[in-house]
Design a protein around this motif. Sequence first.
Motif, PDB file in Angstrom:
ATOM      1  N   UNK A  58       0.719  -1.369   0.120  1.00  0.00           N
ATOM      2  CA  UNK A  58       0.089  -0.070   0.087  1.00  0.00           C
ATOM      3  C   UNK A  58       0.966   1.395   0.091  1.00  0.00           C
ATOM      4  N   UNK A  59       1.916   1.082   0.640  1.00  0.00           N
ATOM      5  CA  UNK A  59       2.947   2.338   0.882  1.00  0.00           C
ATOM      6  C   UNK A  59       3.910   2.445  -0.340  1.00  0.00           C
ATOM      7  N   UNK A  60       4.220   1.189  -0.828  1.00  0.00           N
ATOM      8  CA  UNK A  60       5.584   1.262  -1.814  1.00  0.00           C
ATOM      9  C   UNK A  60       5.122   0.804  -3.033  1.00  0.00           C
ATOM     10  N   UNK A  61       4.129  -0.024  -3.179  1.00  0.00           N
ATOM     11  CA  UNK A  61       3.958  -0.622  -4.442  1.00  0.00           C
ATOM     12  C   UNK A  61       3.276   0.010  -5.542  1.00  0.00           C
ATOM     13  N   UNK A  62       2.639   1.266  -5.256  1.00  0.00           N
ATOM     14  CA  UNK A  62       2.145   1.847  -6.298  1.00  0.00           C
ATOM     15  C   UNK A  62       0.545   1.469  -6.890  1.00  0.00           C
ATOM     16  N   UNK A  63       0.265   0.289  -6.400  1.00  0.00           N
ATOM     17  CA  UNK A  63      -0.803  -0.228  -6.682  1.00  0.00           C
ATOM     18  C   UNK A  63      -2.160   0.551  -6.490  1.00  0.00           C
ATOM     19  N   UNK A  64      -2.134   1.066  -5.115  1.00  0.00           N
ATOM     20  CA  UNK A  64      -3.275   1.917  -4.886  1.00  0.00           C
ATOM     21  C   UNK A  64      -3.293   3.147  -5.567  1.00  0.00           C
ATOM     22  N   UNK A  65      -2.271   3.896  -5.986  1.00  0.00           N
ATOM     23  CA  UNK A  65      -2.285   5.216  -6.665  1.00  0.00           C
ATOM     24  C   UNK A  65      -2.739   4.836  -7.897  1.00  0.00           C
ATOM     25  N   UNK A  66      -2.336   3.548  -8.590  1.00  0.00           N
ATOM     26  CA  UNK A  66      -2.698   3.310 -10.022  1.00  0.00           C
ATOM     27  C   UNK A  66      -3.928   2.989 -10.235  1.00  0.00           C
ATOM     28  N   UNK A  67      -4.826   2.498  -8.874  1.00  0.00           N
ATOM     29  CA  UNK A  67      -6.361   2.230  -8.906  1.00  0.00           C
ATOM     30  C   UNK A  67      -6.853   3.399  -9.006  1.00  0.00           C
ATOM     31  N   UNK A  68      -6.579   4.243  -8.009  1.00  0.00           N
ATOM     32  CA  UNK A  68      -7.142   5.338  -7.889  1.00  0.00           C
ATOM     33  C   UNK A  68      -7.284   6.284  -8.947  1.00  0.00           C
ATOM     34  N   UNK A  69      -5.916   6.269  -9.676  1.00  0.00           N
ATOM     35  CA  UNK A  69      -5.867   7.116 -10.836  1.00  0.00           C
ATOM     36  C   UNK A  69      -7.009   6.685 -12.222  1.00  0.00           C
ATOM     37  N   UNK A  70      -6.763   5.236 -12.283  1.00  0.00           N
ATOM     38  CA  UNK A  70      -7.788   4.833 -13.046  1.00  0.00           C
ATOM     39  C   UNK A  70      -9.199   4.930 -12.851  1.00  0.00           C
ATOM     40  N   UNK A  71      -9.554   4.707 -11.615  1.00  0.00           N
ATOM     41  CA  UNK A  71     -10.846   5.200 -11.143  1.00  0.00           C
ATOM     42  C   UNK A  71     -11.163   6.671 -11.336  1.00  0.00           C
ATOM     43  N   UNK A  72     -10.379   7.579 -11.304  1.00  0.00           N
ATOM     44  CA  UNK A  72     -10.568   8.687 -11.769  1.00  0.00           C
ATOM     45  C   UNK A  72     -10.899   9.020 -13.132  1.00  0.00           C
ATOM     46  N   UNK A  73      -9.983   8.373 -14.100  1.00  0.00           N
ATOM     47  CA  UNK A  73     -10.225   8.544 -15.334  1.00  0.00           C
ATOM     48  C   UNK A  73     -11.466   7.886 -15.815  1.00  0.00           C
ATOM     49  N   UNK A  74     -11.780   6.644 -15.510  1.00  0.00           N
ATOM     50  CA  UNK A  74     -13.299   6.087 -15.735  1.00  0.00           C
ATOM     51  C   UNK A  74     -14.202   6.749 -15.366  1.00  0.00           C
ATOM     52  N   UNK A  75     -14.354   7.453 -14.036  1.00  0.00           N
ATOM     53  CA  UNK A  75     -15.466   8.186 -13.721  1.00  0.00           C
ATOM     54  C   UNK A  75     -15.535   9.553 -14.617  1.00  0.00           C
ATOM     55  N   UNK A  76     -14.293  10.021 -15.158  1.00  0.00           N
ATOM     56  CA  UNK A  76     -14.639  11.009 -16.105  1.00  0.00           C
ATOM     57  C   UNK A  76     -15.087  10.699 -17.366  1.00  0.00           C
ATOM     58  N   UNK A  77     -14.891   9.497 -17.738  1.00  0.00           N
ATOM     59  CA  UNK A  77     -15.110   9.211 -19.123  1.00  0.00           C
ATOM     60  C   UNK A  77     -16.522   8.768 -18.948  1.00  0.00           C
ATOM     61  N   UNK A  79     -18.855  10.231 -17.814  1.00  0.00           N
ATOM     62  CA  UNK A  79     -19.614  11.331 -17.872  1.00  0.00           C
ATOM     63  C   UNK A  79     -19.502  11.987 -19.226  1.00  0.00           C
ATOM     64  N   UNK A  80     -19.040  11.411 -20.266  1.00  0.00           N
ATOM     65  CA  UNK A  80     -19.021  11.864 -21.615  1.00  0.00           C
ATOM     66  C   UNK A  80     -20.067  11.212 -22.249  1.00  0.00           C
ATOM     67  N   UNK A  81     -20.406  11.736 -23.517  1.00  0.00           N
ATOM     68  CA  UNK A  81     -21.587  11.072 -24.251  1.00  0.00           C
ATOM     69  C   UNK A  81     -20.935   9.808 -24.961  1.00  0.00           C
ATOM     70  N   UNK A  82     -21.625   8.560 -24.982  1.00  0.00           N
ATOM     71  CA  UNK A  82     -20.852   7.573 -25.523  1.00  0.00           C
ATOM     72  C   UNK A  82     -20.857   7.560 -26.975  1.00  0.00           C
ATOM     73  N   UNK A  83     -21.794   8.223 -27.849  1.00  0.00           N
ATOM     74  CA  UNK A  83     -21.740   7.999 -29.261  1.00  0.00           C
ATOM     75  C   UNK A  83     -20.822   9.262 -29.792  1.00  0.00           C
ATOM     76  N   UNK A  84     -20.269  10.119 -28.921  1.00  0.00           N
ATOM     77  CA  UNK A  84     -19.234  11.179 -29.643  1.00  0.00           C
ATOM     78  C   UNK A  84     -18.061  10.590 -29.989  1.00  0.00           C
ATOM     79  N   UNK A  85     -17.586  11.207 -31.396  1.00  0.00           N
ATOM     80  CA  UNK A  85     -16.380  10.628 -31.783  1.00  0.00           C
ATOM     81  C   UNK A  85     -15.298  10.702 -30.847  1.00  0.00           C
ATOM     82  N   UNK A  86     -15.313  11.982 -30.107  1.00  0.00           N
ATOM     83  CA  UNK A  86     -13.938  11.958 -29.336  1.00  0.00           C
ATOM     84  C   UNK A  86     -14.083  10.932 -28.008  1.00  0.00           C
ATOM     85  N   UNK A  87     -15.220  10.558 -27.586  1.00  0.00           N
ATOM     86  CA  UNK A  87     -15.343   9.585 -26.605  1.00  0.00           C
ATOM     87  C   UNK A  87     -14.632   8.333 -26.903  1.00  0.00           C
TER      88      UNK A  87
END
Length: 129
Positions: A58-77, A79-87
């Motif tokens: 948890x402190x040194x393996x970076x897995x926690x931060x990787x999961x947190x970063x990925x969760x933030x990205x997925x949450x932002x995604x 919120x986007x319109x699924x049919x949009x070309x940019x999405x």
Amino acid sequence: QKNHRLMEAATLTTAVQALEKLREDAKASAGTTCEAVKNSFLGGMKEGESWGLRKWLSRHGNALSVCTDLECILKALKGLEKSAESTKKLAKLLRPMAEETLNKLKRDVPSSYQERSSAHPYLPFFHRL
């Protein structure tokens, strides 16, 4: 490129020192039982506090931060319109990176931490993926 450092020297030194302390703690349990040595090294969670390898990861393996970063990205995604070309372009770009990250975590995190078990607590961040 082979010897390219992925971590800052101070961060790596701290992680190695913590791992050495973990090894010493497990060695100190050697006079008792195999189960005590295993539990001392692998660690777990009790009353909201982790110990052993679980705490080190948890402190040194970076897995926690990787999961947190990925969760933030997925949450932002989400919120986007699924049919949009940019999405669709973003999804096409991010899907292989997310798959590679998950595969790397599966390779790097011990299998005992990847399973849900009442006998040995799993790493909570691993199942967030």
